[in-house]
Design a protein around this motif. Structure first.
Motif, mmCIF file in Angstrom:
data_model
loop_
_atom_site.group_PDB
_atom_site.id
_atom_site.type_symbol
_atom_site.label_atom_id
_atom_site.label_comp_id
_atom_site.label_asym_id
_atom_site.label_seq_id
_atom_site.Cartn_x
_atom_site.Cartn_y
_atom_site.Cartn_z
ATOM 1 N N PHE A 154 -44.177 24.553 92.716
ATOM 2 C CA PHE A 154 -45.384 24.326 91.926
ATOM 3 C C PHE A 154 -46.500 25.182 92.499
ATOM 4 O O PHE A 154 -46.446 25.634 93.631
ATOM 5 N N GLY A 155 -47.534 25.377 91.746
ATOM 6 C CA GLY A 155 -48.668 26.166 92.219
ATOM 7 C C GLY A 155 -49.029 27.182 91.174
ATOM 8 O O GLY A 155 -49.294 26.835 90.030
ATOM 9 N N ASP A 156 -49.014 28.473 91.571
ATOM 10 C CA ASP A 156 -49.326 29.512 90.595
ATOM 11 C C ASP A 156 -48.387 29.383 89.414
ATOM 12 O O ASP A 156 -47.250 28.953 89.537
ATOM 13 N N SER A 157 -48.855 29.769 88.293
ATOM 14 C CA SER A 157 -48.122 29.626 87.055
ATOM 15 C C SER A 157 -47.030 30.694 86.939
ATOM 16 O O SER A 157 -47.322 31.877 86.855
ATOM 17 N N HIS A 158 -45.778 30.246 86.982
ATOM 18 C CA HIS A 158 -44.632 31.151 86.867
ATOM 19 C C HIS A 158 -43.702 30.667 85.768
ATOM 20 O O HIS A 158 -43.799 29.531 85.323
ATOM 21 N N CYS A 159 -42.756 31.523 85.373
ATOM 22 C CA CYS A 159 -41.786 31.117 84.358
ATOM 23 C C CYS A 159 -40.812 30.105 84.951
ATOM 24 O O CYS A 159 -40.798 29.861 86.156
ATOM 25 N N ASP A 160 -39.986 29.521 84.103
ATOM 26 C CA ASP A 160 -39.096 28.451 84.538
ATOM 27 C C ASP A 160 -37.873 28.930 85.294
ATOM 28 O O ASP A 160 -37.464 28.311 86.274
ATOM 29 N N PHE A 161 -37.259 30.026 84.831
ATOM 30 C CA PHE A 161 -36.080 30.509 85.543
ATOM 31 C C PHE A 161 -35.814 31.968 85.226
ATOM 32 O O PHE A 161 -36.359 32.539 84.287
ATOM 33 N N THR B 65 -19.906 36.163 84.179
ATOM 34 C CA THR B 65 -20.533 35.466 85.307
ATOM 35 C C THR B 65 -22.031 35.710 85.222
ATOM 36 O O THR B 65 -22.475 36.836 85.017
ATOM 37 N N VAL B 66 -22.790 34.640 85.384
ATOM 38 C CA VAL B 66 -24.248 34.700 85.358
ATOM 39 C C VAL B 66 -24.760 34.050 86.631
ATOM 40 O O VAL B 66 -24.190 33.069 87.107
ATOM 41 N N VAL B 67 -25.848 34.606 87.164
ATOM 42 C CA VAL B 67 -26.525 33.981 88.295
ATOM 43 C C VAL B 67 -27.839 33.414 87.777
ATOM 44 O O VAL B 67 -28.618 34.113 87.121
ATOM 45 N N PHE B 68 -28.062 32.146 88.049
ATOM 46 C CA PHE B 68 -29.239 31.390 87.606
ATOM 47 C C PHE B 68 -30.129 31.142 88.811
ATOM 48 O O PHE B 68 -29.647 30.756 89.880
ATOM 49 N N ILE B 69 -31.442 31.374 88.634
ATOM 50 C CA ILE B 69 -32.410 31.136 89.705
ATOM 51 C C ILE B 69 -33.546 30.287 89.143
ATOM 52 O O ILE B 69 -34.371 30.785 88.364
ATOM 53 N N PRO B 70 -33.616 28.990 89.499
ATOM 54 C CA PRO B 70 -34.771 28.201 89.066
ATOM 55 C C PRO B 70 -36.010 28.729 89.787
ATOM 56 O O PRO B 70 -35.980 28.957 91.000
ATOM 57 N N ILE B 71 -37.085 28.931 89.058
ATOM 58 C CA ILE B 71 -38.285 29.526 89.637
ATOM 59 C C ILE B 71 -39.383 28.495 89.839
ATOM 60 O O ILE B 71 -39.932 28.337 90.923
ATOM 61 N N ASP B 72 -39.727 27.781 88.788
ATOM 62 C CA ASP B 72 -40.839 26.847 88.792
ATOM 63 C C ASP B 72 -40.340 25.452 89.151
ATOM 64 O O ASP B 72 -39.161 25.152 89.029
ATOM 65 N N GLY B 73 -41.226 24.590 89.603
ATOM 66 C CA GLY B 73 -40.871 23.197 89.857
ATOM 67 C C GLY B 73 -40.582 22.917 91.318
ATOM 68 O O GLY B 73 -40.473 23.818 92.146
ATOM 69 N N LYS B 74 -40.429 21.660 91.628
ATOM 70 C CA LYS B 74 -40.221 21.192 93.001
ATOM 71 C C LYS B 74 -39.030 21.865 93.672
ATOM 72 O O LYS B 74 -39.072 22.195 94.855
ATOM 73 N N LEU C 210 -37.597 28.364 93.266
ATOM 74 C CA LEU C 210 -37.884 29.400 94.258
ATOM 75 C C LEU C 210 -39.366 29.478 94.604
ATOM 76 O O LEU C 210 -39.739 29.590 95.769
ATOM 77 N N LEU C 211 -40.239 29.410 93.597
ATOM 78 C CA LEU C 211 -41.677 29.532 93.828
ATOM 79 C C LEU C 211 -42.404 28.200 93.793
ATOM 80 O O LEU C 211 -43.601 28.138 94.044
#
Length: 196
Positions: free
Chosen positions: A92-99, A77-86, A89-90
């Protein structure tokens, strides 16, 4: 309570806004792709198209290219968290990784740089350095939110690059060593993760 549930509850307690972004996946092998600046779990694919869930709606996208995915294998089992993008989690804006993804052993920070078309050393170096900044920003954010307590998980960082990028050249080795010294986290230039 399983280790995954424990970590999930810990993140929810430390990130008030994280709950809607947590996605669990239990297929033994699956892939994550970037579509219009947003990371998604690929639900299914064939030679010509792939299916992702956009706002809870399964959406078919033409033009499947498996070389532009991050593949996770040997999954329990894996938990995925999208970070960047519309829809991340974070946002658009400051530059963050994708997930970010985690299982009961590892927490992985991942940045896509798969759309490169130039093999010039200068371009490759620039894209790698940008990816490292994005990973670093995200790690610093997570470190702050968790007080750098990752509940015993091994931390890893990945930069996904085109197949034609040189692997393990001197420039990459120096970058990976600096990253390890600065963050205490190994950095990989790979497009897949094999879970333990």
């Amino acid at each position: 309570m399983s280790k995954i549930e424990e970590i999930k509850a810990y993140l929810e307690a430390n990130f008030a806004e994280i709950t809607p972004f947590l996605q669990m996946e239990s297929r033994q092998e699956f892939a994550i792709t970037d579509f219009k600046g947003q990371s998604y779990i690929i639900i299914s694919n064939d030679e010509n198209e792939f299916v992702i869930s956009i706002n809870g709606i399964e959406t078919r996208i033409e033009g499947f290219d498996e070389s532009k995915n991050f593949v996770i294998q040997n999954v329990k089992t894996v938990v995925f968290i999208p970070i960047d993008g519309k829809n991340g989690l974070l946002g658009f804006g400051d530059s963050h990784c994708d997930f970010v993804l985690f299982d009961e052993n590892d927490c992985c920070f991942v940045e896509f740089k798969l759309n490169g078309t130039s093999a010039s050393p200068k371009t490759i170096r620039q894209r790698r350095y940008k990816a490292v900044r994005q990973l670093s920003n995200t790690i610093e954010f997570f470190d702050e939110k968790t007080q750098r307590n990752y509940k015993g998980l091994n931390l890893e960082a990945y930069i996904c690059t085109p197949e034609f990028y040189p692997r393990l050249d001197a420039s990459w080795r120096e970058l990976a060593q600096d990253f390890l010294e600065n963050h205490g986290i190994p950095l990989f230039e790979e497009n897949n993760k094999i879970c333990k």
